[in-house]
Scaffold this active site. Structure first.
Site, short mmCIF file in Angstrom:
data_model
loop_
_atom_site.label_atom_id
_atom_site.label_comp_id
_atom_site.label_asym_id
_atom_site.label_seq_id
_atom_site.Cartn_x
_atom_site.Cartn_y
_atom_site.Cartn_z
N ARG A 1 0.86 -1.41 0.10
CA ARG A 1 -0.11 -0.14 -0.07
C ARG A 1 0.87 1.22 -0.07
NH1 ARG A 1 -3.81 -2.01 -1.61
NH2 ARG A 1 -5.99 -2.19 -0.59
N GLU B 1 -1.99 8.17 -4.09
CA GLU B 1 -2.20 7.69 -5.38
C GLU B 1 -3.51 8.22 -5.80
OE1 GLU B 1 -1.43 3.45 -4.64
OE2 GLU B 1 -3.40 3.06 -5.26
N HIS C 1 -1.03 0.51 -9.72
CA HIS C 1 -1.96 -0.31 -8.78
C HIS C 1 -2.78 -1.49 -9.58
CE1 HIS C 1 -3.69 -0.28 -4.49
NE2 HIS C 1 -3.71 -1.43 -4.80
C1 8YV Z 1 -7.40 -3.94 -5.83
C2 8YV Z 1 -5.52 -4.14 -3.99
O1 8YV Z 1 -7.34 -4.10 -7.15
O2 8YV Z 1 -6.85 -6.07 -3.34
C3 8YV Z 1 -6.23 -5.06 -2.80
O3 8YV Z 1 -6.18 -4.78 -1.62
O4 8YV Z 1 -5.01 -3.43 -3.51
C4 8YV Z 1 -6.13 -4.38 -5.43
O5 8YV Z 1 -6.05 -5.81 -5.55
C5 8YV Z 1 -7.76 -2.59 -5.23
O6 8YV Z 1 -7.57 -2.47 -3.90
C6 8YV Z 1 -9.20 -2.44 -5.61
O7 8YV Z 1 -10.14 -1.95 -4.78
#
Ligand code: 8YV
Length: 327
Positions: A239, A268, A286
């Site tokens: 993250r 981001e 991402h």
């Molecule tokens: C997602 C991610 O695409 O699952 C997660 O925590 O960071 C990614 O796989 C994104 O968060 C979509 O909400």
């Protein structure tokens, strides 16, 4: 009367159709990113929300939507949601674990390989028409085979990354909140549990896969980067906020580490523009979980959770059982 839900962002049409069989659905197929006020107003009278990481669910939002009973995030991470506040408000929260483990692990490797072997930098040079002759030292990078891989955050994705390292003949060291059971360590290429500082010192390359929480803000900053080898690659598929981006930019610019592969950023999608001035960083928007099959599985998983939550069943990926005592 069917329960009423908001699908906060665009999603696969077949998933919207599936949700319509159970709910009155307000969708957002034009994919507008709602402001906090817009989100609160769209949620008026809604029983549930299909959310993504871009929707902030905090105390203020929850207080303004008293009818809301469930927030089902299409992500394994849920740092966009104040789960304690949701529990107090009797709002069930779910995420989408497991379905993305292998795809995300694949992508961690893609970033590690691209950064270590300077693939995007070399491609840009080629596209710019600069390839006139072969040279012994053109785009020489770091080897992965035989190296020591350091993984910070040894959950399901971290373990999937470690499993893949056997083919490269690598040693794995890891740091995690708690040590894994011996059989899980064995499956994860016999990963060795070490302290965070030892990991940063010993690893040839470091991959970050830990979930974000305020306590883990800037887990990797100036001091931590200073412990890393100057030949090391740092990969962040966790993250934004886990890494101090400004400190990383300085280190990359001064070549205090060799390279980085990043899929997530502070603030981001408005990433620090200084990243764009560096050649020794691979930048992706991402997309670690973005295979067709996995994104569809994530969307269906969030839908399963929402359907269960609003039809009196226990959602498969319930994060806050205590919420059900409230409403
Ligand atoms: C997602 C991610 O695409 O699952 C997660 O925590 O960071 C990614 O796989 C994104 O968060 C979509 O909400």
């Amino acid at each position: 009367m069917k329960p009423s839900i908001l699908v906060a962002r665009a999603v696969f049409p077949e998933v919207i159709e599936r949700l319509r069989q159970h709910f009155d659905v307000e969708d957002n197929q034009e994919d507008k990113v709602y402001t906090a006020d817009e989100l609160a107003s769209r949620l008026q009278g809604k029983d549930g929300m299909f959310s993504t990481l871009s929707e902030r669910v905090d105390q203020a939002l929850l207080a303004s939507c008293p009818q809301l009973k469930a927030v089902c995030n299409m992500a394994v991470g849920y740092n966009n949601i104040d789960v304690d506040a949701a529990s107090r408000a009797g709002v069930v929260v779910t995420n989408t674990p497991d379905v993305l483990n292998e795809t995300t692990a694949d992508f961690g490797w893609a970033l590690l390989m691209a950064a270590a072997r300077r693939i995007t930098e070399a491609e840009q040079w080629l596209r710019d028409g600069k390839w006139q002759k072969w040279r012994y030292d053109s785009f020489v990078g770091a080897d992965l085979h035989g190296a020591t891989l350091g993984i910070i955050g040894m959950g399901r994705i971290g373990q999937a990354i470690a499993r893949r390292s056997t083919g490269f003949g690598m040693q794995v060291i890891y740091h995690n909140r708690s040590r894994l059971a011996p059989e899980l360590e064995a499956q994860a290429n016999h990963a060795r549990y070490v302290g965070r500082e030892e990991l940063l010192r010993e690893a040839d390359h470091v991959v970050l896969v830990l979930p974000y929480s305020p306590a883990l803000h800037h887990t990797i900053g100036e001091a931590e980067i200073a412990l890393m080898k100057p030949t090391a690659v740092l990969v962040n598929i966790a993250r934004g906020g886990i890494v101090d981006d400004a400190a990383l930019i300085r280190a990359l610019r001064e070549r205090r580490i060799a390279a980085a592969g990043l899929d997530v950023y502070e603030n981001e999608p408005a990433l620090n523009p200084d990243f764009l001035t560096l050649t020794n960083v691979v930048l992706t928007p991402h997309i670690a979980s973005a295979s067709v099959a996995t994104r569809l599985a994530m969307a269906n998983c969030a839908a399963d959770n929402l359907i269960a939550a609003l039809t009196g069943a226990v959602p498969p990926n319930l994060l806050n059982p205590e919420a059900t005592k409230g409403k």
